[in-house]
Structure formats: C-alpha cells, structure tokens
Design a protein around this motif. Structure first.
Motif, PDB file in Angstrom:
ATOM      1  N   GLN A   1       0.842  -1.193   0.000  1.00  0.00           N
ATOM      2  CA  GLN A   1       0.000   0.000   0.000  1.00  0.00           C
ATOM      3  C   GLN A   1       0.879   1.246   0.000  1.00  0.00           C
ATOM      4  OE1 GLN A   1      -2.592   1.511  -1.029  1.00  0.00           O
ATOM      5  NE2 GLN A   1      -4.067   0.471   0.252  1.00  0.00           N
ATOM      6  N   VAL A   2       0.380   2.299  -0.598  1.00  0.00           N
ATOM      7  CA  VAL A   2       1.070   3.597  -0.625  1.00  0.00           C
ATOM      8  C   VAL A   2       0.358   4.535   0.331  1.00  0.00           C
ATOM      9  CG1 VAL A   2       1.651   5.585  -2.039  1.00  0.00           C
ATOM     10  CG2 VAL A   2       1.859   3.275  -2.996  1.00  0.00           C
ATOM     11  N   HIS A   3       1.116   5.201   1.151  1.00  0.00           N
ATOM     12  CA  HIS A   3       0.556   6.149   2.113  1.00  0.00           C
ATOM     13  C   HIS A   3       1.098   7.538   1.851  1.00  0.00           C
ATOM     14  CE1 HIS A   3      -1.253   3.029   4.638  1.00  0.00           C
ATOM     15  NE2 HIS A   3      -0.150   2.323   4.445  1.00  0.00           N
ATOM     16  N   LEU A   4       0.210   8.518   1.946  1.00  0.00           N
ATOM     17  CA  LEU A   4       0.603   9.922   1.848  1.00  0.00           C
ATOM     18  C   LEU A   4       0.365  10.552   3.211  1.00  0.00           C
ATOM     19  CD1 LEU A   4      -0.985  10.987  -1.565  1.00  0.00           C
ATOM     20  CD2 LEU A   4       1.271  10.021  -1.127  1.00  0.00           C
ATOM     21  N   VAL A   5       1.395  11.154   3.770  1.00  0.00           N
ATOM     22  CA  VAL A   5       1.293  11.776   5.087  1.00  0.00           C
ATOM     23  C   VAL A   5       1.559  13.266   4.957  1.00  0.00           C
ATOM     24  CG1 VAL A   5       2.181  11.830   7.436  1.00  0.00           C
ATOM     25  CG2 VAL A   5       2.015   9.644   6.222  1.00  0.00           C
ATOM     26  N   GLU A   6       0.562  14.059   5.341  1.00  0.00           N
ATOM     27  CA  GLU A   6       0.673  15.515   5.256  1.00  0.00           C
ATOM     28  C   GLU A   6       1.032  16.089   6.615  1.00  0.00           C
ATOM     29  OE1 GLU A   6      -3.276  15.042   2.554  1.00  0.00           O
ATOM     30  OE2 GLU A   6      -2.850  14.454   4.613  1.00  0.00           O
ATOM     31  N   SER A   7       1.648  17.244   6.587  1.00  0.00           N
ATOM     32  CA  SER A   7       1.937  17.992   7.814  1.00  0.00           C
ATOM     33  C   SER A   7       2.047  19.465   7.461  1.00  0.00           C
ATOM     34  CB  SER A   7       3.237  17.500   8.453  1.00  0.00           C
ATOM     35  OG  SER A   7       4.332  17.712   7.590  1.00  0.00           O
ATOM     36  N   GLY A   8       1.949  20.302   8.497  1.00  0.00           N
ATOM     37  CA  GLY A   8       2.168  21.721   8.300  1.00  0.00           C
ATOM     38  C   GLY A   8       0.941  22.605   8.378  1.00  0.00           C
ATOM     39  N   GLY A   9      -0.223  22.008   8.504  1.00  0.00           N
ATOM     40  CA  GLY A   9      -1.423  22.828   8.627  1.00  0.00           C
ATOM     41  C   GLY A   9      -1.483  23.517   9.980  1.00  0.00           C
ATOM     42  N   GLY A  10      -2.483  24.384  10.132  1.00  0.00           N
ATOM     43  CA  GLY A  10      -2.633  25.066  11.404  1.00  0.00           C
ATOM     44  C   GLY A  10      -3.456  26.323  11.271  1.00  0.00           C
ATOM     45  N   LEU A  11      -3.388  27.137  12.315  1.00  0.00           N
ATOM     46  CA  LEU A  11      -4.126  28.398  12.378  1.00  0.00           C
ATOM     47  C   LEU A  11      -3.155  29.544  12.172  1.00  0.00           C
ATOM     48  CD1 LEU A  11      -6.666  30.080  13.106  1.00  0.00           C
ATOM     49  CD2 LEU A  11      -5.971  29.860  15.509  1.00  0.00           C
ATOM     50  N   GLN A  13      -3.009  33.989  11.007  1.00  0.00           N
ATOM     51  CA  GLN A  13      -3.749  35.213  10.728  1.00  0.00           C
ATOM     52  C   GLN A  13      -3.647  35.561   9.250  1.00  0.00           C
ATOM     53  OE1 GLN A  13      -2.221  38.229  13.433  1.00  0.00           O
ATOM     54  NE2 GLN A  13      -3.894  37.837  14.875  1.00  0.00           N
ATOM     55  N   ALA A  14      -4.617  36.301   8.774  1.00  0.00           N
ATOM     56  CA  ALA A  14      -4.594  36.758   7.388  1.00  0.00           C
ATOM     57  C   ALA A  14      -3.290  37.502   7.110  1.00  0.00           C
ATOM     58  CB  ALA A  14      -5.783  37.664   7.110  1.00  0.00           C
ATOM     59  N   GLY A  15      -2.711  37.215   5.949  1.00  0.00           N
ATOM     60  CA  GLY A  15      -1.433  37.800   5.583  1.00  0.00           C
ATOM     61  C   GLY A  15      -0.239  36.950   5.971  1.00  0.00           C
ATOM     62  N   GLY A  16      -0.477  35.939   6.766  1.00  0.00           N
ATOM     63  CA  GLY A  16       0.599  35.062   7.232  1.00  0.00           C
ATOM     64  C   GLY A  16       0.937  33.982   6.231  1.00  0.00           C
ATOM     65  N   SER A  17       1.832  33.099   6.652  1.00  0.00           N
ATOM     66  CA  SER A  17       2.327  32.042   5.772  1.00  0.00           C
ATOM     67  C   SER A  17       2.289  30.686   6.476  1.00  0.00           C
ATOM     68  CB  SER A  17       3.775  32.322   5.346  1.00  0.00           C
ATOM     69  OG  SER A  17       3.880  33.529   4.624  1.00  0.00           O
ATOM     70  N   LEU A  18       2.138  29.652   5.677  1.00  0.00           N
ATOM     71  CA  LEU A  18       2.247  28.274   6.136  1.00  0.00           C
ATOM     72  C   LEU A  18       2.933  27.468   5.041  1.00  0.00           C
ATOM     73  CD1 LEU A  18      -1.241  27.447   7.721  1.00  0.00           C
ATOM     74  CD2 LEU A  18       0.926  27.605   8.945  1.00  0.00           C
ATOM     75  N   ARG A  19       3.590  26.386   5.462  1.00  0.00           N
ATOM     76  CA  ARG A  19       4.210  25.482   4.488  1.00  0.00           C
ATOM     77  C   ARG A  19       3.699  24.079   4.760  1.00  0.00           C
ATOM     78  NH1 ARG A  19       9.743  22.765   3.807  1.00  0.00           N
ATOM     79  NH2 ARG A  19      10.174  22.864   1.567  1.00  0.00           N
ATOM     80  N   LEU A  20       3.041  23.504   3.761  1.00  0.00           N
ATOM     81  CA  LEU A  20       2.543  22.142   3.860  1.00  0.00           C
ATOM     82  C   LEU A  20       3.551  21.178   3.246  1.00  0.00           C
ATOM     83  CD1 LEU A  20      -1.200  22.589   2.797  1.00  0.00           C
ATOM     84  CD2 LEU A  20      -0.162  22.854   5.058  1.00  0.00           C
ATOM     85  N   SER A  21       3.666  20.012   3.867  1.00  0.00           N
ATOM     86  CA  SER A  21       4.546  18.967   3.359  1.00  0.00           C
ATOM     87  C   SER A  21       3.755  17.679   3.199  1.00  0.00           C
ATOM     88  CB  SER A  21       5.707  18.715   4.325  1.00  0.00           C
ATOM     89  OG  SER A  21       6.476  19.874   4.526  1.00  0.00           O
ATOM     90  N   CYS A  22       4.156  16.884   2.230  1.00  0.00           N
ATOM     91  CA  CYS A  22       3.525  15.586   2.011  1.00  0.00           C
ATOM     92  C   CYS A  22       4.594  14.611   1.563  1.00  0.00           C
ATOM     93  CB  CYS A  22       2.444  15.699   0.946  1.00  0.00           C
ATOM     94  SG  CYS A  22       1.726  14.115   0.451  1.00  0.00           S
TER      95      CYS A  22
END
Length: 122
Positions: A1-11, A13-22
C-alpha cells in the motif's frame, strides 16, 4: 500500500504564511504528478496546485502569485508554500499522488492523504 502523510497545517492570521509537506511511502516505482487539493465546508474539492515529475506546475487562479508548489529531491515529497493567506483559503488541504506505479509491471493508481486543516483568521 502507498501512504501519503501531510503535515504543516494550522491556524494563522490573514497575511501570514504556512508550508505544507507531504511524503509518500510504501512500495513505489514511480510517481508522475503530485498536487494539493482543498475542500472548504459545503464546497467541492478543488485543485490548488500540481506539479509533474518533469517540474511543470499548474495553479488555481485564486492562489497564483501567493502559493508555490515544489517537489523534494526524492521526488516522493511535495511541498506547498502558502504566503499572503486569506480567510477564503481556509479549508482541509489534501495531498494527491497521481499515476503512481508500485512496480514497473503494475497499472498506475491515484492516492490521497488524510488531509490537514488550514484555518486563516481575519
């Protein structure tokens, strides 16, 4: 089986930044395209950004100029750098791996991650 694991989400404020990884794991011979989709409450899942094994990218109009998709050196990882976030970017973000071959002999399949919540406050 192949699994995809995400990380990096969250809360954030507007104008801010986030980086998602998979990261994709399991028996994998090759992956053609990887991408990110999102689904907000009451809305259909939509493409945010995608990248092919050759490095070609595709973005939703609503995120162009703000989000950047990239793949890791191992080619089994994908990242989404999200800048200048807006409240309307709030959604569950899903990682997608397309045209995945587990061996050279197997037919390609598509896999999805479990999703990671991104919430942008105004």
């Amino acid at each position: 089986q192949v699994h995809l694991v995400e990380s990096g989400g969250g809360l954030v404020q507007a104008g801010g930044s986030l980086r998602l990884s998979c990261a994709a794991s399991g028996l994998i011979f090759s992956i053609n395209g990887m991408g990110w989709y999102r689904q907000a409450p009451g809305k259909q899942r939509e493409l945010v950004a995608a990248i092919t094994s050759g490095g070609s990218t595709n973005y939703a109009d609503s995120v162009k100029g703000r989000f950047t998709i990239s793949r890791g050196d191992a080619k089994n990882t994908v990242y989404l750098q999200m800048n200048s976030l807006k409240p309307e970017d709030t959604a569950v973000y899903y990682c997608n791996a397309d045209q995945v071959r587990r061996t050279i002999f197997t037919n390609p399949s598509t896999y999805w991650g479990q999703g990671t919540q991104v919430t942008v406050s105004s």
